[in-house]
Write a protein that holds these residues in place. Structure first.
Motif, PDB file in Angstrom:
ATOM      1  N   GLU A  75       0.751  -1.193   0.013  1.00  0.00           N
ATOM      2  CA  GLU A  75      -0.033   0.017   0.112  1.00  0.00           C
ATOM      3  C   GLU A  75       0.790   1.391   0.095  1.00  0.00           C
ATOM      4  OE1 GLU A  75       0.254  -1.346   4.320  1.00  0.00           O
ATOM      5  OE2 GLU A  75       0.195  -2.408   2.299  1.00  0.00           O
ATOM      6  N   LEU A  76       2.427   1.129   0.182  1.00  0.00           N
ATOM      7  CA  LEU A  76       3.136   2.417   0.107  1.00  0.00           C
ATOM      8  C   LEU A  76       3.973   2.433  -0.955  1.00  0.00           C
ATOM      9  CD1 LEU A  76       3.926   2.178   4.019  1.00  0.00           C
ATOM     10  CD2 LEU A  76       2.279   3.859   2.961  1.00  0.00           C
ATOM     11  N   GLY A  77       3.712   1.354  -1.682  1.00  0.00           N
ATOM     12  CA  GLY A  77       4.821   1.312  -2.949  1.00  0.00           C
ATOM     13  C   GLY A  77       4.715   2.501  -3.809  1.00  0.00           C
ATOM     14  N   HIS A  78       3.819   3.196  -4.003  1.00  0.00           N
ATOM     15  CA  HIS A  78       3.537   4.120  -4.841  1.00  0.00           C
ATOM     16  C   HIS A  78       3.331   5.572  -4.297  1.00  0.00           C
ATOM     17  CE1 HIS A  78       3.812   1.460  -7.989  1.00  0.00           C
ATOM     18  NE2 HIS A  78       2.820   0.752  -7.601  1.00  0.00           N
ATOM     19  N   THR A  79       3.372   5.696  -2.959  1.00  0.00           N
ATOM     20  CA  THR A  79       3.257   6.863  -2.317  1.00  0.00           C
ATOM     21  C   THR A  79       4.391   7.816  -2.542  1.00  0.00           C
ATOM     22  OG1 THR A  79       2.228   5.672  -0.498  1.00  0.00           O
ATOM     23  CG2 THR A  79       2.916   7.984   0.146  1.00  0.00           C
TER      24      THR A  79
END
Ligand SMILES: [Fe+2]
Ligand SMILES: [Fe+2]
Length: 361
Positions: free
Chosen positions: A68-72
């Motif tokens: 869920e943080l891969g593209h933040t």
């Protein structure tokens, strides 16, 4: 917005620099940050060089492995611009790097650029009028800070122009896409102002006002809270009860907006009235002047309804959102003496007619 930095003083400096723009969460170590970010899913993460138990670069690598943080978006804050650290941060997935000592404007610019990329990516999928409405109003609203800092007057022509696509989107029934597109925007005062502008234009359109009046209403909606530009985010979005002093600061956004707008020779009186009276109430219980009954301008009465409705149906840091039907019920039953019930009745019909499938904007 989140800050991950093992240096407490630097965390505080970053946090202070951003508090008037964004809601900020801070983390001092890798474990807490990964847990917290997974839950809060911030729009952007600022990472410092030192993140215990290891480094900011290693934390960034670990963060990029979380689904869920891969593209933040990530902005890496380097201590001294060491090329090997900058290169490692970029290969680990940083979207941008800034180097200490940085200017506050450079920090905000770097963050905004990343957030705008994210927001505009979603806006690209919207119908053209809705997309233009969001882009035009954001461009205009972003320019207000510069106008404000330089003590220049706002040109009504510029506001009206920025609201043209928004009014056309209302006319062609594309406005739900604007409300949807603004929902996740990080600049809360801008997002609220666009919601108010859109619903005011819809209100004006549905009661048969001509286009110039719809533009004026939308412009009034976009500018009604412009006085909040000088209030810290931490007060605007405080989760605890406001102190008396903080209430004084919050209320000051009304005279600040009026002074700002009155400095513009071509600003229509209706827009100044919307800014001046959107917190006044028919029974005299509002602020800042405690005006009552016939003293309240008709456009300002419409703005008060839309402002209350937009605030109550919006999700904020300090409160959950309420469903539209529930809000309209509260406004009808519990605020009967405070707001114009004839206008509220019309607004209710307009809203429920046009957005049956989406009760909450
Ligand atoms: Fe306000
Ligand atoms: Fe407002």
């Amino acid at each position: 917005m989140a800050i991950v930095d093992g240096n407490q003083r630097h965390r505080e400096q970053l946090s202070d620099a951003l508090l008037s723009f964004y809601a900020v969460q801070t983390y001092g170590d890798s474990t807490n940050a990964l847990m917290g970010l997974g839950v809060t899913r911030p729009g952007l993460v600022l990472i410092g060089e030192y993140v215990p138990p290891s480094s900011g670069v290693n934390f960034l690598r670990a963060m990029r492995c979380e689904r869920e943080l891969g593209h933040t978006p990530v902005v890496f804050v380097s201590d001294n611009g060491d090329p090997s650290v900058l290169s490692a941060a970029l290969s680990a997935g940083a979207d941008d790097c800034i180097i200490k000592p940085y200017r506050r404007s450079a920090l905000v610019k770097s963050i905004s650029a990343q957030l705008n990329i994210k927001v505009e990516r979603a806006w690209r999928e919207l119908p053209p009028l809705a997309r233009n409405a969001l882009q035009d109003t954001l461009t205009f609203y972003s320019s207000i800070a510069d106008i404000f800092d330089q003590s220049l007057p706002i040109q009504y022509g510029a506001v009206a122009e920025s609201c043209a696509a928004l009014v056309d989107a209302v006319t062609t029934n594309e406005f739900p896409a604007i409300l949807e597109g603004i929902r996740e925007h990080d600049y809360i005062t801008y997002a609220h102002s666009v919601r108010v502008a859109t619903l005011l234009a819809l209100f004006g359109h549905s009661i048969g006002l001509p286009r110039p009046q719809q533009i004026l209403l939308a412009s009034g909606g976009l500018l009604h809270d412009v006085g909040k530009i000088s209030i810290r985010h931490s007060i605007l979005n405080k989760t605890e009860k406001l102190t008396d002093d903080e209430w004084v600061i919050i209320r000051s956004h009304v005279p600040a907006a009026v002074n700002f707008l009155r400095a513009s020779p071509d600003m229509p009186k209706g827009i100044v009235a919307i800014a001046a009276q959107h917190h006044e109430r028919l029974d005299g219980s509002g602020y800042p002047r405690g005006l009552a009954g016939g003293q309240l301008n008709e456009l300002a009465r419409m703005a008060a309804i839309v402002d209350i409705f937009s605030s109550m149906t919006d999700q904020r840091v300090y409160k959950p959102k309420m469903a539209a039907e529930g809000v309209l019920k509260v406004m009808t039953e519990e605020m009967a003496g405070q707001i114009d019930q004839d206008l509220l009745h019309r607004f209710r019909e307009v809203f429920l007619d046009t957005m049956p499938a989406k009760p909450t904007p």
